[in-house]
Design a protein around this motif. Sequence first.
Motif, PDB file in Angstrom:
ATOM      1  N   GLY A 200       0.882  -1.132  -0.049  1.00 49.45           N
ATOM      2  CA  GLY A 200      -0.008   0.083  -0.046  1.00 49.45           C
ATOM      3  C   GLY A 200       0.877   1.292  -0.060  1.00 49.45           C
ATOM      4  O   GLY A 200       0.336   2.424   0.386  1.00 49.45           O
ATOM      5  N   LEU A 201       2.127   1.241  -0.305  1.00 52.72           N
ATOM      6  CA  LEU A 201       2.980   2.332  -0.439  1.00 52.72           C
ATOM      7  C   LEU A 201       2.788   3.246  -1.751  1.00 52.72           C
ATOM      8  O   LEU A 201       3.645   4.115  -2.127  1.00 52.72           O
ATOM      9  CB  LEU A 201       4.491   1.836  -0.103  1.00 52.72           C
ATOM     10  N   GLY A 202       1.894   2.917  -2.575  1.00 52.73           N
ATOM     11  CA  GLY A 202       1.649   3.687  -3.816  1.00 52.73           C
ATOM     12  C   GLY A 202       1.149   2.563  -4.886  1.00 52.73           C
ATOM     13  O   GLY A 202       0.764   1.576  -4.572  1.00 52.73           O
ATOM     14  N   TYR A 203       1.380   3.207  -6.120  1.00 53.39           N
ATOM     15  CA  TYR A 203       0.972   2.444  -7.234  1.00 53.39           C
ATOM     16  C   TYR A 203       2.082   2.312  -8.133  1.00 53.39           C
ATOM     17  O   TYR A 203       2.796   3.053  -8.090  1.00 53.39           O
ATOM     18  CB  TYR A 203      -0.495   2.958  -8.099  1.00 53.39           C
ATOM     19  N   GLY A 204       2.175   1.519  -9.110  1.00 50.82           N
ATOM     20  CA  GLY A 204       2.857   1.393 -10.099  1.00 50.82           C
ATOM     21  C   GLY A 204       2.701   1.393 -11.686  1.00 50.82           C
ATOM     22  O   GLY A 204       1.439   1.014 -11.666  1.00 50.82           O
ATOM     23  N   VAL A 205       3.556   1.650 -12.682  1.00 51.06           N
ATOM     24  CA  VAL A 205       3.227   1.462 -13.869  1.00 51.06           C
ATOM     25  C   VAL A 205       4.368   0.584 -14.476  1.00 51.06           C
ATOM     26  O   VAL A 205       5.571   1.176 -14.366  1.00 51.06           O
ATOM     27  CB  VAL A 205       3.210   2.842 -14.516  1.00 51.06           C
ATOM     28  N   LEU A 206       3.915  -0.624 -14.920  1.00 55.41           N
ATOM     29  CA  LEU A 206       4.870  -1.558 -15.360  1.00 55.41           C
ATOM     30  C   LEU A 206       4.593  -2.065 -16.731  1.00 55.41           C
ATOM     31  O   LEU A 206       3.197  -1.866 -17.322  1.00 55.41           O
ATOM     32  CB  LEU A 206       4.953  -2.594 -14.471  1.00 55.41           C
ATOM     33  N   VAL A 207       5.366  -2.755 -17.487  1.00 52.48           N
ATOM     34  CA  VAL A 207       5.236  -3.291 -18.577  1.00 52.48           C
ATOM     35  C   VAL A 207       4.990  -4.900 -18.545  1.00 52.48           C
ATOM     36  O   VAL A 207       4.201  -5.331 -19.229  1.00 52.48           O
ATOM     37  CB  VAL A 207       6.271  -3.042 -19.627  1.00 52.48           C
ATOM     38  N   GLN A 208       6.132  -5.457 -17.863  1.00 52.37           N
ATOM     39  CA  GLN A 208       6.103  -6.793 -17.733  1.00 52.37           C
ATOM     40  C   GLN A 208       4.933  -7.349 -16.844  1.00 52.37           C
ATOM     41  O   GLN A 208       4.631  -6.774 -15.718  1.00 52.37           O
ATOM     42  CB  GLN A 208       7.255  -7.326 -17.201  1.00 52.37           C
ATOM     43  N   ARG A 209       4.101  -8.489 -17.047  1.00 47.74           N
ATOM     44  CA  ARG A 209       3.006  -8.835 -16.184  1.00 47.74           C
ATOM     45  C   ARG A 209       3.524 -10.212 -15.613  1.00 47.74           C
ATOM     46  O   ARG A 209       3.757 -11.135 -16.560  1.00 47.74           O
ATOM     47  CB  ARG A 209       1.799  -8.805 -17.000  1.00 47.74           C
ATOM     48  N   PRO A 210       3.457 -10.465 -14.586  1.00 48.46           N
ATOM     49  CA  PRO A 210       3.477 -11.950 -13.699  1.00 48.46           C
ATOM     50  C   PRO A 210       2.216 -12.745 -14.306  1.00 48.46           C
ATOM     51  O   PRO A 210       1.176 -12.175 -14.464  1.00 48.46           O
ATOM     52  CB  PRO A 210       3.594 -11.676 -12.512  1.00 48.46           C
ATOM     53  N   ALA A 211       2.583 -13.880 -14.216  1.00 44.89           N
ATOM     54  CA  ALA A 211       1.480 -14.730 -14.598  1.00 44.89           C
ATOM     55  C   ALA A 211       0.348 -14.835 -13.367  1.00 44.89           C
ATOM     56  O   ALA A 211      -0.848 -15.054 -13.636  1.00 44.89           O
ATOM     57  CB  ALA A 211       1.938 -16.386 -14.820  1.00 44.89           C
ATOM     58  N   VAL A 212       0.807 -14.642 -12.079  1.00 43.76           N
ATOM     59  CA  VAL A 212      -0.189 -14.584 -11.018  1.00 43.76           C
ATOM     60  C   VAL A 212       0.209 -13.178 -10.337  1.00 43.76           C
ATOM     61  O   VAL A 212       1.322 -12.791  -9.920  1.00 43.76           O
ATOM     62  CB  VAL A 212       0.389 -15.576 -10.099  1.00 43.76           C
ATOM     63  N   PRO A 213      -0.920 -12.410 -10.302  1.00 37.59           N
ATOM     64  CA  PRO A 213      -0.804 -11.223  -9.658  1.00 37.59           C
ATOM     65  C   PRO A 213      -0.868 -11.047  -8.272  1.00 37.59           C
ATOM     66  O   PRO A 213      -1.586 -10.473  -7.515  1.00 37.59           O
ATOM     67  CB  PRO A 213      -2.180 -10.222 -10.210  1.00 37.59           C
TER      68      PRO A 213
END
Length: 311
Positions: free
Chosen positions: A242-255
């Motif tokens: 809960g320390l913020g949000y992120g913007v990423l490209v790579q996605r893990p198979a399990v969130p």
Amino acid sequence: MDALDAPAFTLRQLSFLVCAADEGTVAGAAARLRVSPSAVSDALSELERSLGTRLAVRRPARGMTLTSSGAEVVARARTLLAASRELEGSLRGAPGELVGPIAIGCYPTLAPTILPPLLERFGQQHPRVSLEVVEATHDRLEHRLESGELDVAFTYDTLVHGQPRRATLFELIAHVVVAADDPVAGQERVRLADLAERDLVLLDAPPSTQHTLSLFAAAGVAPRVRHRVQSAEAVRALVGRGLGYGVLVQRPAVPVSFEGRPLAIREIEPAVPPVGVEVVWPAGSEPTERTAELIRFARAQRWTVATGAAA
């Protein structure tokens, strides 16, 4: 003589000498080698000139007799020729069999996506090919490709400079990642403008830094960066707490985060341009047969866009 200088004699000349010593005559060596006697005689004479010593006494009526120097050269030549055949065999298999090393470069954030299916499946199909992996930043990958240290590299299209040969394997689209209990998790899509006043956990590693900031710039807002970290796993770990949000490209198979905390992945609205993942190889020379097959193999995989993994 410098260690990098080539010797004045050739393996062909040494093989002619060994064959002549085994057959006992120049004519016998010529018949076995399927060349003319003059070709054998000329090769032996040139070898003697290169080494500066007489290697054999050649008498047309009584055959050929090795001198003491010749006997020593023949003994060493046998070892050298055996080593050369072993080297050739290590790089050349049976018809249709690929043998030898391939030096593979990979941008670090792509390694968990690209390497497992590539090494497993290609390795199973071509067990005599040695796959050597180097993870490196884009500048080092570029340099090693140009110098010939790498045969092929996997990287983002935004990192490829110069004029190498290249092919796109798949495309990834940036997404927002938040903790599963974050209010944003209840939305199907998220506008970057709506996140401007919230804390961003920034993946601060090129090209991710520039890419993320360019998305906000295109949306006409500036993000409020709270934490800067060097890996996508660190981003997901902080977001999971809960320390913020992120913007990423790579996605893990399990969130989930590295600690097992549940995450939510949400698409960005309006849609942002995708980032291409490419296989790149030097333009200055043709790839070896085994490298060309690796490139064909990578291009033929059914990479899934969601995770980037091969189906």
